[in-house]
Design an enzyme around this catalytic site. Structure first.
Site, PDB file in Angstrom:
ATOM      1  N   HIS A  97       0.832  -1.219   0.000  1.00 15.76           N
ATOM      2  CA  HIS A  97       0.000   0.000   0.000  1.00 15.76           C
ATOM      3  C   HIS A  97       0.857   1.255   0.000  1.00 15.76           C
ATOM      4  O   HIS A  97       1.932   1.287   0.590  1.00 15.76           O
ATOM      5  CB  HIS A  97      -0.997   0.006   1.163  1.00 15.76           C
ATOM      6  CG  HIS A  97      -0.398   0.011   2.530  1.00 15.76           C
ATOM      7  ND1 HIS A  97      -0.131   1.171   3.217  1.00 15.76           N
ATOM      8  CD2 HIS A  97      -0.014  -0.998   3.346  1.00 15.76           C
ATOM      9  CE1 HIS A  97       0.372   0.875   4.404  1.00 15.76           C
ATOM     10  NE2 HIS A  97       0.467  -0.442   4.502  1.00 15.76           N
ATOM     11  N   ASP A  99      -0.511   4.355   0.811  1.00 23.72           N
ATOM     12  CA  ASP A  99      -0.992   5.353   1.775  1.00 23.72           C
ATOM     13  C   ASP A  99      -0.273   5.133   3.105  1.00 23.72           C
ATOM     14  O   ASP A  99       0.357   4.084   3.321  1.00 23.72           O
ATOM     15  CB  ASP A  99      -2.512   5.249   1.977  1.00 23.72           C
ATOM     16  CG  ASP A  99      -2.944   3.899   2.540  1.00 23.72           C
ATOM     17  OD1 ASP A  99      -2.397   2.857   2.096  1.00 23.72           O
ATOM     18  OD2 ASP A  99      -3.815   3.865   3.440  1.00 23.72           O
ATOM     19  N   ASP A 131       6.324   1.291   6.644  1.00 24.47           N
ATOM     20  CA  ASP A 131       4.918   0.890   6.451  1.00 24.47           C
ATOM     21  C   ASP A 131       4.252   1.855   5.482  1.00 24.47           C
ATOM     22  O   ASP A 131       3.662   2.834   5.892  1.00 24.47           O
ATOM     23  CB  ASP A 131       4.204   0.904   7.817  1.00 24.47           C
ATOM     24  CG  ASP A 131       2.763   0.469   7.743  1.00 24.47           C
ATOM     25  OD1 ASP A 131       2.356  -0.068   6.713  1.00 24.47           O
ATOM     26  OD2 ASP A 131       2.026   0.682   8.734  1.00 24.47           O
ATOM     27  N   GLU A 165      -5.158   1.264   2.480  1.00 26.91           N
ATOM     28  CA  GLU A 165      -4.990   0.180   3.459  1.00 26.91           C
ATOM     29  C   GLU A 165      -5.116   0.679   4.882  1.00 26.91           C
ATOM     30  O   GLU A 165      -5.689   0.014   5.746  1.00 26.91           O
ATOM     31  CB  GLU A 165      -3.628  -0.498   3.266  1.00 26.91           C
ATOM     32  CG  GLU A 165      -3.512  -1.847   3.953  1.00 26.91           C
ATOM     33  CD  GLU A 165      -3.020  -1.802   5.396  1.00 26.91           C
ATOM     34  OE1 GLU A 165      -3.085  -2.822   6.086  1.00 26.91           O
ATOM     35  OE2 GLU A 165      -2.569  -0.729   5.855  1.00 26.91           O
ATOM     36  N   GLU A 166      -4.585   1.873   5.154  1.00 31.39           N
ATOM     37  CA  GLU A 166      -4.609   2.373   6.534  1.00 31.39           C
ATOM     38  C   GLU A 166      -6.000   2.859   6.936  1.00 31.39           C
ATOM     39  O   GLU A 166      -6.208   3.295   8.056  1.00 31.39           O
ATOM     40  CB  GLU A 166      -3.593   3.519   6.711  1.00 31.39           C
ATOM     41  CG  GLU A 166      -2.139   3.112   6.478  1.00 31.39           C
ATOM     42  CD  GLU A 166      -1.567   2.140   7.517  1.00 31.39           C
ATOM     43  OE1 GLU A 166      -2.336   1.624   8.355  1.00 31.39           O
ATOM     44  OE2 GLU A 166      -0.351   1.893   7.471  1.00 31.39           O
ATOM     45  N   ASP A 194       4.374  -6.204   4.273  1.00 31.39           N
ATOM     46  CA  ASP A 194       3.706  -5.090   4.969  1.00 31.39           C
ATOM     47  C   ASP A 194       3.633  -5.387   6.461  1.00 31.39           C
ATOM     48  O   ASP A 194       2.660  -5.066   7.113  1.00 31.39           O
ATOM     49  CB  ASP A 194       2.301  -4.888   4.366  1.00 31.39           C
ATOM     50  CG  ASP A 194       1.571  -3.715   4.981  1.00 31.39           C
ATOM     51  OD1 ASP A 194       2.240  -2.813   5.509  1.00 31.39           O
ATOM     52  OD2 ASP A 194       0.329  -3.707   4.942  1.00 31.39           O
ATOM     53  N   HIS A 227     -20.453  26.192  28.866  1.00 31.91           N
ATOM     54  CA  HIS A 227     -19.613  26.674  29.970  1.00 31.91           C
ATOM     55  C   HIS A 227     -19.869  25.744  31.169  1.00 31.91           C
ATOM     56  O   HIS A 227     -21.023  25.603  31.611  1.00 31.91           O
ATOM     57  CB  HIS A 227     -20.034  28.109  30.285  1.00 31.91           C
ATOM     58  CG  HIS A 227     -19.168  28.814  31.288  1.00 31.91           C
ATOM     59  ND1 HIS A 227     -18.821  28.288  32.512  1.00 31.91           N
ATOM     60  CD2 HIS A 227     -18.597  30.043  31.239  1.00 31.91           C
ATOM     61  CE1 HIS A 227     -18.075  29.139  33.177  1.00 31.91           C
ATOM     62  NE2 HIS A 227     -17.912  30.227  32.422  1.00 31.91           N
ATOM     63  N   THR A 329     -12.627  25.495  30.180  1.00 28.65           N
ATOM     64  CA  THR A 329     -13.692  24.902  31.012  1.00 28.65           C
ATOM     65  C   THR A 329     -14.937  24.616  30.169  1.00 28.65           C
ATOM     66  O   THR A 329     -16.019  25.123  30.438  1.00 28.65           O
ATOM     67  CB  THR A 329     -14.032  25.839  32.181  1.00 28.65           C
ATOM     68  OG1 THR A 329     -14.295  27.139  31.639  1.00 28.65           O
ATOM     69  CG2 THR A 329     -12.913  25.910  33.191  1.00 28.65           C
ATOM     70  N   ARG A 342      -8.928  -6.201  17.959  1.00 28.20           N
ATOM     71  CA  ARG A 342      -8.143  -7.084  17.088  1.00 28.20           C
ATOM     72  C   ARG A 342      -8.697  -8.483  17.287  1.00 28.20           C
ATOM     73  O   ARG A 342      -8.742  -8.986  18.429  1.00 28.20           O
ATOM     74  CB  ARG A 342      -6.661  -7.033  17.463  1.00 28.20           C
ATOM     75  CG  ARG A 342      -6.011  -5.679  17.285  1.00 28.20           C
ATOM     76  CD  ARG A 342      -5.763  -5.326  15.833  1.00 28.20           C
ATOM     77  NE  ARG A 342      -5.264  -3.969  15.706  1.00 28.20           N
ATOM     78  CZ  ARG A 342      -4.773  -3.453  14.581  1.00 28.20           C
ATOM     79  NH1 ARG A 342      -4.728  -4.169  13.479  1.00 28.20           N
ATOM     80  NH2 ARG A 342      -4.350  -2.204  14.546  1.00 28.20           N
ATOM     81  N   SER A 416      -3.127  -6.085  11.277  1.00 26.42           N
ATOM     82  CA  SER A 416      -4.127  -6.603  10.344  1.00 26.42           C
ATOM     83  C   SER A 416      -3.836  -6.117   8.932  1.00 26.42           C
ATOM     84  O   SER A 416      -3.443  -4.961   8.742  1.00 26.42           O
ATOM     85  CB  SER A 416      -5.516  -6.079  10.745  1.00 26.42           C
ATOM     86  OG  SER A 416      -5.710  -6.229  12.139  1.00 26.42           O
TER      87      SER A 416
HETATM   88  C1  LIG Z   1       0.302  -4.559   9.497  1.00 28.85           C
HETATM   89  C2  LIG Z   1       0.015  -3.411   8.529  1.00 28.85           C
HETATM   90  N1  LIG Z   1       1.228  -2.798   8.148  1.00 28.85           N
HETATM   91  C3  LIG Z   1      -0.870  -2.378   9.196  1.00 28.85           C
HETATM   92  O1  LIG Z   1      -0.368  -1.428   9.750  1.00 28.85           O
HETATM   93  N2  LIG Z   1      -2.191  -2.574   9.142  1.00 28.85           N
HETATM   94  C4  LIG Z   1      -3.133  -1.714   9.790  1.00 28.85           C
HETATM   95  C5  LIG Z   1      -4.433  -1.858   9.047  1.00 28.85           C
HETATM   96  C6  LIG Z   1      -5.516  -0.990   9.572  1.00 28.85           C
HETATM   97  C7  LIG Z   1      -6.757  -1.401   9.847  1.00 28.85           C
HETATM   98  N3  LIG Z   1      -7.424  -0.309  10.258  1.00 28.85           N
HETATM   99  C8  LIG Z   1      -6.630   0.712  10.195  1.00 28.85           C
HETATM  100  N4  LIG Z   1      -5.455   0.286   9.746  1.00 28.85           N
HETATM  101  C9  LIG Z   1      -3.271  -2.097  11.239  1.00 28.85           C
HETATM  102  O2  LIG Z   1      -3.027  -3.240  11.598  1.00 28.85           O
HETATM  103  O3  LIG Z   1      -3.643  -1.200  12.040  1.00 28.85           O
HETATM  104 ZN   LIG Z   2       0.005   0.493   8.806  1.00 29.13          ZN
HETATM  105 ZN   LIG Z   3       0.963  -1.391   6.269  1.00 34.25          ZN
END
Ligand SMILES: C[C@H](N)C(=O)N[C@@H](Cc1c[nH]cn1)C(=O)O
Ligand SMILES: [Zn+2]
Ligand SMILES: [Zn+2]
Length: 476
Positions: A97, A99, A131, A165-166, A194, A227, A329, A342, A416
């Site tokens: 990925h 991004d 990453d 991906e992120e 990755d 407030h 405040t 997870r 993930s």
């Molecule tokens: C393991 C991989 N490089 C990674 O960082 N994956 C992310 C994917 C993710 C899912 N929601 C937001 N990002 C992770 O495991 O957080």
């Molecule tokens: Zn990542």
């Molecule tokens: Zn990644």
């Protein structure tokens, strides 16, 4: 193939590869923030420029739009590349990925996150270095090295690079399913770089990932921020409700308090139990990676099991809450809590969402608050475990031995990559291998993310050797 010649070439071209990574890191391709969307597009275009230089056939797949921060945005294109088309060669699909996670200097970075800086220890600091820009550029550098040395490329390579991906990999699952018998038709196996080594010294091959279910919990009440001196004690405060609900989700020792959440977790058998005994990993490596000794578990095996094979719940943040320095405040009118679970084999995302919803509905009702609560699962992905007896893993292990002179550990990953299981299933149970480039202390998603120069350079050697081994390995 003369591997020594290949390795020498890569060593001699280190600075070119680092320069490429520098250019990529300078593009802040943050997928989770609408204001960076043009940079994600720019990053895709930058990669296309390299595809063209290297003669990679490609299509940039338009996958439509999505809603983010109250705006309708075009999704970044998925880049599908194809290099070589010889029916006598195996076809390997590499996914990565382009991004990255957000990064602000004021989060605590020692350097500008969008400028690749090499420190005195050869660490290449910058957001996305590990990453996942280093690895995806690593594949392209590998192709270039074969070309420059006029070596026959050992396999047909298919490339799939996405820009979301992120942020939940929106749109890619449909594309994979749609193209399973089209663009991905001849794929023999899939390789993803990755993730990271477990520690800092020993390479590994990774055969498992946790899934993720990411939630947004919105509590709203007053029509505007108030407030606290005037209205405190007279209104139901959204932040108070949210803090209460957050406290009900997880204990300080990490145990999740949602009833039923552990019911489907795969039972630990002896075979699996034995795999933890030989992994080279020390608690100290965990402490070094987190710059602290505040680990929950006091031994390596429990630490690894809670990273790989048990579910965890993390609280990530609160949108709308006062977070600046000073002592404002205010009573925030609306707050959005973000948390994720997870997940592990054999948990099912739909069941997880149902359990979380039922539990929070019940807990919120107990508060007797007149505020409104809304829970949304904004993305989810299933856990994944692969068969490591497959030739794909055997070839990768041989490559690791050639480059690093050590047998790799077989590890799982706590993070993930939702697309992994999609590839495996949609392509007809094709083997997927995770072949990490960076180290466990790279600080992905954190401040001061880095990729060691040696990991980057040896990673390119590893990719090239792996493709060579794949071409020569017997598949029956
Ligand atoms: C393991 C991989 N490089 C990674 O960082 N994956 C992310 C994917 C993710 C899912 N929601 C937001 N990002 C992770 O495991 O957080
Ligand atoms: Zn990542
Ligand atoms: Zn990644």
């Amino acid at each position: 193939m003369d591997l020594e010649k290949f390795y020498n070439h890569i060593d001699q071209n280190q600075d070119l590869y680092v320069q490429r990574l520098r250019e990529a890191v300078a593009i802040p391709s943050v997928s989770g923030d609408a204001s960076y969307r043009n940079d994600v597009f720019r990053m895709g275009d930058w990669l296309i420029g390299i595809f063209e230089e290297l003669g990679i056939n490609y299509k940039a797949e338009d996958i439509g739009t999505h809603e983010l921060d109250g705006q309708t945005l075009k999704l970044p294109k998925i880049l599908l590349g194809s290099y070589g088309n010889d029916p006598n060669k195996k076809t390997i699909l590499v996914y990565g990925h382009y991004d990255v996670q957000p990064a602000l200097k004021e989060d605590g970075w020692g350097t500008d996150p969008w400028e690749l800086v090499e420190d005195s220890q050869g660490r290449l600091l910058g957001r996305g270095s590990s990453d996942d820009k280093g690895p995806i550029i690593g594949w392209l550098n590998t192709i270039e090295a074969y070309q420059k040395l006029e070596l026959e490329f050992p396999v047909n390579l298919k490339i799939c690079f996405e820009g979301m991906e992120e942020s939940g990999s929106e749109g890619i699952d449909d594309l994979i399913v749609r193209e399973a018998k089209g663009y991905f038709k001849d794929v023999d196996c899939v390789t993803i770089s990755d993730n990271y080594w477990l520690g800092t010294t020993k390479p590994c091959l990774t055969y498992g990932l946790r899934g993720i279910s990411y939630f947004k919990l919105t509590i709203s009440g007053p029509g505007r921020d108030l407030h606290s001196g005037v209205f405190g004690g007279t209104v139901h405060e959204p932040m108070t409700d949210l803090a209460h609900l957050f406290s009900k989700l997880v204990k300080a020792d990490g145990h999740i308090l949602i009833p039923g959440i552990y019911d489907d977790v795969a039972k630990l058998d002896e075979t699996e139990s034995n795999t933890y005994k030989t992994i080279q990993f020390k608690q100290q490596e965990l402490h070094d990676a987190i710059d602290s000794d505040n680990s929950i578990h006091d031994n390596e095996i429990d630490t690894l099991m809670h990273r790989w094979r048990y579910p965890t719940l993390s609280l990530h943040g609160i949108e709308g809450a006062f977070s600046a320095p000073g002592a404002k405040t205010v009573i925030p009118a609306k707050v959005i809590g973000k948390f994720s679970i997870r997940t592990v084999p054999n948990m099912d995302p739909d069941k997880v969402t149902q359990l979380v919803t039922e539990f929070l509905d019940k807990e919120f009702a107990k508060l007797g608050s007149k505020n409104k609560m809304k829970l949304e699962c904004i993305h989810d992905g299933k856990p994944w475990v692969a068969n490591t007896d497959h030739w794909n893993y055997v070839a990768a292990a041989k490559a690791v031995e050639k480059v690093y002179h050590v047998k790799p550990d077989l590890t799982r990953e706590g993070g993930s990559i939702p697309v992994t299981l999609t590839f495996q299933e949609a392509l007809g149970d094709k083997n997927v291998l995770l072949l990490p480039m960076g180290r466990g202390d790279d600080g992905a998603h954190s401040i001061n993310e880095k990729l060691d120069r040696s990991n980057y350079i040896n990673g390119i050697k590893l990719f090239g050797t792996y493709l060579h081994e794949v071409a020569h390995i017997k598949t029956e």
